[in-house]
Design a protein around this motif. Structure first.
Motif, short mmCIF file in Angstrom:
data_model
loop_
_atom_site.label_atom_id
_atom_site.label_comp_id
_atom_site.label_asym_id
_atom_site.label_seq_id
_atom_site.Cartn_x
_atom_site.Cartn_y
_atom_site.Cartn_z
N THR A 114 -7.89 -1.09 10.60
CA THR A 114 -6.77 -0.57 10.08
C THR A 114 -5.72 -1.75 9.86
OG1 THR A 114 -7.02 1.40 11.34
CG2 THR A 114 -4.54 0.88 10.58
N MET A 115 -5.76 -2.90 10.79
CA MET A 115 -4.81 -4.02 10.48
C MET A 115 -5.41 -4.66 9.55
SD MET A 115 -2.47 -4.05 12.50
CE MET A 115 -1.96 -2.92 13.75
N LEU A 116 -6.62 -5.05 9.20
CA LEU A 116 -7.44 -5.75 7.84
C LEU A 116 -6.80 -4.91 6.66
CD1 LEU A 116 -10.64 -6.79 8.99
CD2 LEU A 116 -8.86 -8.24 8.59
N PHE A 117 -6.74 -3.73 6.57
CA PHE A 117 -6.39 -2.88 5.47
C PHE A 117 -4.98 -3.01 5.32
CE2 PHE A 117 -4.64 0.97 3.75
CZ PHE A 117 -5.38 0.93 2.51
N LEU A 118 -4.04 -2.80 6.31
CA LEU A 118 -2.68 -2.97 6.01
C LEU A 118 -2.23 -4.34 5.67
CD1 LEU A 118 -1.44 -1.03 9.15
CD2 LEU A 118 -1.10 -0.14 6.67
N GLY A 119 -2.97 -5.51 6.13
CA GLY A 119 -2.69 -6.95 5.49
C GLY A 119 -3.05 -7.00 4.32
N TRP A 120 -4.32 -6.44 3.81
CA TRP A 120 -4.68 -6.69 2.53
C TRP A 120 -3.88 -5.79 1.50
CZ3 TRP A 120 -6.57 -10.91 0.65
CH2 TRP A 120 -7.72 -11.63 1.41
N ALA A 121 -3.17 -4.60 2.03
CA ALA A 121 -2.21 -3.67 1.11
C ALA A 121 -1.09 -4.33 1.06
CB ALA A 121 -1.99 -2.46 1.86
N MET A 122 -0.49 -5.34 2.01
CA MET A 122 0.83 -6.02 1.66
C MET A 122 0.48 -7.15 0.78
SD MET A 122 2.59 -6.50 5.41
CE MET A 122 1.25 -6.52 6.71
#
Length: 168
Positions: A114-122
């Motif tokens: 989830t953290m990787l997804f949110l970081g790449w989404a940003m």
């Protein structure tokens, strides 16, 4: 390492915003929110990499503080949907960090994904923001337009003065 390379690759797009012949102040006003978001994202990721948790302890409280401060930096003066989206994603990270810390998560599995997804989404939001503004700016530059702000109404409606007339 891929994250840092991606962040450095996106920097020229952010700097190309509002290069259509406008003054320094106009360029800075259009570019400053993007640079603030880029710096907040970059420093937050550096801070989390520096913390490098030990095998038995995840510093979730530190992660909550890092994400909260980065989100506040981005949302300090939001300029449009892009900066608000990045700020909201940081706040989602804060909630997930707090929830994982409360639950006693080990920092792997769904939390890490989830953290990787949110970081790449940003990163994707910042990429779209920079590409959108750089594209508009380059189009204006090649059209010969300027991105200088329009003359204020008080200046446009001022009466014309004949040459040689001195007014107090």
């Amino acid at each position: 390492m891929l994250w840092f390379q991606a962040m450095f690759c996106i920097a020229p797009l952010l700097l190309a915003s509002s290069i259509s012949g406008a003054s320094w102040r106009v360029w800075w006003r259009a570019t400053e929110p993007k640079l603030r978001a880029w710096v907040a994202m970059f420093l937050a990721s550096v801070a989390t990499f520096v913390l490098s948790p030990s095998a038995d302890h995840m510093p979730f409280a530190a992660y909550v503080c890092i994400d909260f401060l980065a989100g506040l930096a981005v949302l300090s003066s939001p300029s449009g949907i892009y900066s608000r989206a990045i700020g909201v994603l940081f706040l989602f990270m804060v909630m997930i960090d707090a929830g994982a810390g409360y639950r006693g998560s080990d920092g792997t599995g769904l939390y890490q994904t989830t953290m990787l997804f949110l970081g790449w989404a940003m990163w994707a939001v910042l990429l779209v923001w920079g590409a959108h503004d750089a594209g508009k700016s380059l189009a204006a530059y090649y059209r010969g337009d300027s991105s200088a702000p329009p003359v204020g109404a008080h200046l446009a409606s001022a009466r014309q003065r004949s040459t040689g007339v001195i007014e107090p």
